[in-house]
Design an enzyme around this catalytic site. Structure first.
Site, PDB file in Angstrom:
ATOM      1  N   CYS B 100      46.514  87.850  27.356  1.00  0.00           N
ATOM      2  CA  CYS B 100      47.713  87.877  26.519  1.00  0.00           C
ATOM      3  C   CYS B 100      47.566  88.902  25.395  1.00  0.00           C
ATOM      4  CB  CYS B 100      47.986  86.458  26.015  1.00  0.00           C
ATOM      5  SG  CYS B 100      49.685  86.166  25.573  1.00  0.00           S
ATOM      6  N   HIS B 207      47.299  82.051  30.654  1.00  0.00           N
ATOM      7  CA  HIS B 207      46.508  81.004  30.012  1.00  0.00           C
ATOM      8  C   HIS B 207      46.235  79.906  31.047  1.00  0.00           C
ATOM      9  CE1 HIS B 207      47.614  82.978  26.280  1.00  0.00           C
ATOM     10  NE2 HIS B 207      48.887  82.869  26.598  1.00  0.00           N
TER      11      HIS B 207
END
Lengths: 472, 286
Positions: B100, B207
């Site tokens: 991310c 994630h």
């Protein structure tokens, strides 16, 4: 609303009245058809007719708003108890935890005659609700990572709160607003310092992982072991305290007043919530009748409170006590582990339940921020809709575990396992148990055995907790 | 036993979790835990260094960067460029995993909350800009078509994880996409790819944490880390029953959603119904 707008007011007033009638009717219908308590659906219907209904219904009433990542339902319940002595009479609140606008509208409709309103507020809606309700008191508990897919990152929330509190300078009613804020959470302080009147309470917060970066300058916030904190690059630091909790569980005020924080609700976090309420309650003025509730009276009234909305409540099942604990995010789970350590007990079993519905947050990555390693040596049961995520997390934390996907079956499995252990140990008299502890502080789980008299602890996140509570 | 292949006789394997105080918002620190445990269970001596900002980045055998908020992301990038250790170690072939915000700063450029571009480490040939539409939030399933392969040459099992970002990342000719998106958004550039990789540097938006959901990717990184320091890189198999159960459960859930939502990102349908994000916020990377 300014004066002299009488002509223009007529239509909104009619609209508000219609909205109120509709909201009540929908609520009644919803209850009649057994579609649940109906508060949210009725509120939604009322807001659809009059989007400004909340402001209209709040006008002229004493409003308190309670927000924060953790503890807002409990603290809202505590504040109502402190103001009413546990009767709830004369104070309207959203007891069901419906903490978004539909829930607020419903609470205001349902409690049309209450002069005092205490509302639990979802963090994301606080700013707008401050503008709408012009509250007398705003209680700001804490801000930490939670439901990152839905709510927001912590700094954005802090900025939003800050704008909401700063924008409240020119109030139509002119009644003053007091913010009661946690001085040990830098994110809360950053938001609250924009407000004109703040009572800072040092509650001794331990979760700091979301507040290392200074919200004012991007520097680094250093925390000292005594509870103080200060940015290393600017003047941003812990403000002067109005009151704080000391090591002997006493609420100490800046003027020297000392009040014992003896409450039934367990844990450091609940003493923190109680301290906030003790400071907030007097700021509500003569909330019910002529009386202003003093901090001492508030704490006296909180002493007997044993659960709020089922949190920390106990249920008897198959001859065993099951305690229901709720924790929604890393800070909350860490606080519950602290509680289990603090009580020093030996629970008969631990059941951990995780769901990932919209109200929980869809991403379970936060499980890896929870220090499950602290449960090593205990045996736990993983359950809930996301028990597989939990099981993998427990495996990597070296925590002995089994998986029972259905939460009620998991509780029953824990009860059965506790009974088996009791049978193995024999008739575990107290003295035998004590010596067993003394002989083996045992990493192999034997330390849990003497506690077979203890409760089964059920710890779940939001929907996992609520669904089990309803099934029990 | 002290032979060269005895893992416990080898020097300690150092896993560095980069700036958890800045890039630790999204639970990606779990990647460090997964890597360390999978090495420990095989007999290696391992230490996990949680390297906070403000101190020099330690030298390690494997680096993990996670997701974070906008401001901290900008700070992390400038500190890492100034520090120099990460780029130097990557240049020596030490594996790096960025997730991310941590993925974005491995590239040439990334935007802050006000859409101003900031310089990244340039370890991956990628650039990130702000997306125009809704933030990409939801489950992702992707196939490692052109992704990295273990020594046996077999494709890794499909990549599964959870995305939550507002950035759109373009992969340049100096890197390859990590995987092809089957469900979800991924990099968001229209070519339906997710993540990027080059050499031993791997970036992804996912994630979960991504290595808990994809343990074979974790083992690939561990193998690379051993290779980079000249150790025998063959890893003994582990009992991954629980990880497989998690994958199976997630894959089933993602497929159901994929059918229901067609090719549309899960989050859009969500926000249209008005129960998504309660507060209007600018799209942001991270």
């Amino acid at each position: 609303m300014s004066s002299g707008g009488g002509g223009a007011l007529r239509i909104p007033a009619a609209r508000a009245a219609l909205a109120v009638r509709t909201g009540s009717a929908v609520n009644r219908l919803s209850r009649l058809l057994d579609l649940g308590s109906g508060t949210v659906i009725g509120g939604r219907a009322a807001l659809a007719i009059d989007p400004r209904l909340i402001g209209r219904l709040a006008r002229g009433r004493r409003v308190a708003l309670v927000s924060g990542t953790n503890g807002k339902t409990t603290t809202t319940g505590m504040l109502v108890a402190a103001l009413t002595g546990g009767t709830g009479t004369g104070v309207g609140t959203n007891r069901t935890g419906a903490n978004m606008p539909a829930g607020h509208a419903a609470a205001l409709v349902d409690h049309r005659l209450a002069a005092t309103i205490v509302l639990e507020v979802d963090e994301g809606y606080l700013a707008e609700l401050i503008a709408e309700t012009e509250p007398r008191v705003v209680v700001l508990l804490n801000l930490s990572r939670d439901q990152l897919d839905r709510i927001s990152e912590v700094r954005m929330l802090a900025d939003l709160w800050r704008q909401g509190l700063a924008g409240n300078g020119e109030r139509a009613t002119g009644s003053p607003m007091t913010v009661v804020a946690n001085a040990d959470d830098p994110m809360v302080v950053w938001a609250a310092m924009a407000a004109p009147t703040v009572r800072w309470v040092g509650v001794g917060q331990v979760w700091h992982d979301d507040a290392v970066g200074c919200p004012a300058c991007g520097g680094r916030i250093e925390f000292d072991p005594l509870g103080g904190w200060q940015c290393d690059s600017c003047a941003f630091g812990r403000p002067e305290l109005f009151a704080s909790i000391d090591r002997s569980r006493t609420l100490v005020f800046a003027d020297g007043t000392r009040l014992p924080l003896e409450i039934e609700l367990p844990g450091t976090f609940n003493r923190a919530n109680a301290a906030m309420v003790a400071v907030a309650a007097p700021e509500m003025g003569a909330a019910t009748g002529a009386e202003v509730v003093t901090p001492g009276t508030a704490l006296e009234r909180l002493r007997m409170l044993v659960d709020v909305a089922g949190r920390f409540s106990t249920v008897e099942r198959l001859g065993r006590t099951v305690r229901l604990l709720l924790a929604k995010n890393p800070a909350g789970w860490t606080a519950i582990f602290d509680l289990l350590d603090e009580e020093g007990g030996h629970p008969a079993g631990i059941v951990l339940a995780v769901n990932a519905r919209v109200a929980d947050g869809l991403d379970t990555s936060w499980l890896w921020d929870v220090p499950f390693e602290r449960l090593a040596g205990r045996s736990v049961i993983a359950t809930g809709e996301r028990c597989r995520d939990l099981a993998v997390r427990l495996r990597y934390a070296d925590v002995d575990h089994t998986v029972v996907p259905d939460p009620l079956a998991a509780v029953d499995a824990a009860i059965a396992a506790a009974a088996d252990v009791a049978a193995d140990v024999g008739v575990a008299s107290d003295s035998a148990s004590d010596s067993a502890v003394a002989r083996s502080p045992a990493p192999d789980g034997a330390a849990d055995r003497p506690g077979t008299a203890g409760p089964v602890e059920f710890l779940g996140n939001y929907t996992a907790f609520s669904r089990l509570r309803d099934r029990l | 036993m002290t032979g060269a292949t005895d893992p416990s006789a080898q020097p300690e394997l150092v896993v560095v979790v980069v700036y958890p105080d800045l890039l630790g918002t999204y639970g990606d620190g779990g990647n460090g835990i997964v890597l360390a445990q999978r090495a420990r269970w095989r007999g290696y001596r391992v230490s996990v260094r949680e390297a906070r900002s403000g101190s020099p980045l330690p030298e390690g055998d494997l680096y993990c960067l996670g997701g974070g908020e906008d401001g901290p992301q900008v700070r992390a990038a400038s500190l890492l460029i100034e520090d120099g250790t990460l780029a130097r170690q990557a240049g020596r072939g030490v594996p790096v995993l960025g997730v991310c915000a941590g993925f974005q700063i491995l590239g040439h450029r990334f935007p802050d909350a006000d859409d101003r571009p900031h310089r990244g480490l340039g370890l991956l040939d990628i650039t990130t800009r702000k997306g125009r539409g809704a933030r990409a939030v939801g489950e992702v399933l992707a196939r490692f078509d052109r992704g990295p392969r273990p020594a046996d040459g077999r494709r890794l099992p499909d990549l599964t994880g959870f995305e939550n970002h507002g950035g759109v990342t373009t992969v340049g000719p100096g890197a390859a996409p990590l995987a092809r998106v089957l469900t979800g958004v991924g990099n968001g550039g229209g070519d339906r790819v997710e993540g990027a990789w080059h050499g031993r540097v791997v970036g992804t938006y996912l994630h979960g944490p991504v290595l808990a959901r994809n343990v074979q990717l974790a083992d690939l990184l561990l193998g690379w880390a051993l290779e980079a320091r000249g150790s025998a890189s063959r890893l003994a198999p582990l009992d991954d029953t629980e990880e497989e159960a998690l994958r199976a459960e997630r894959l089933a859930a993602t497929e159901v959603r994929g059918l229901r939502g067609a090719a549309r990102p899960f989050s859009r349908g969500f926000q249209r119904r008005g129960i998504g994000n309660p507060i209007s916020r600018p799209a942001q990377p991270g």
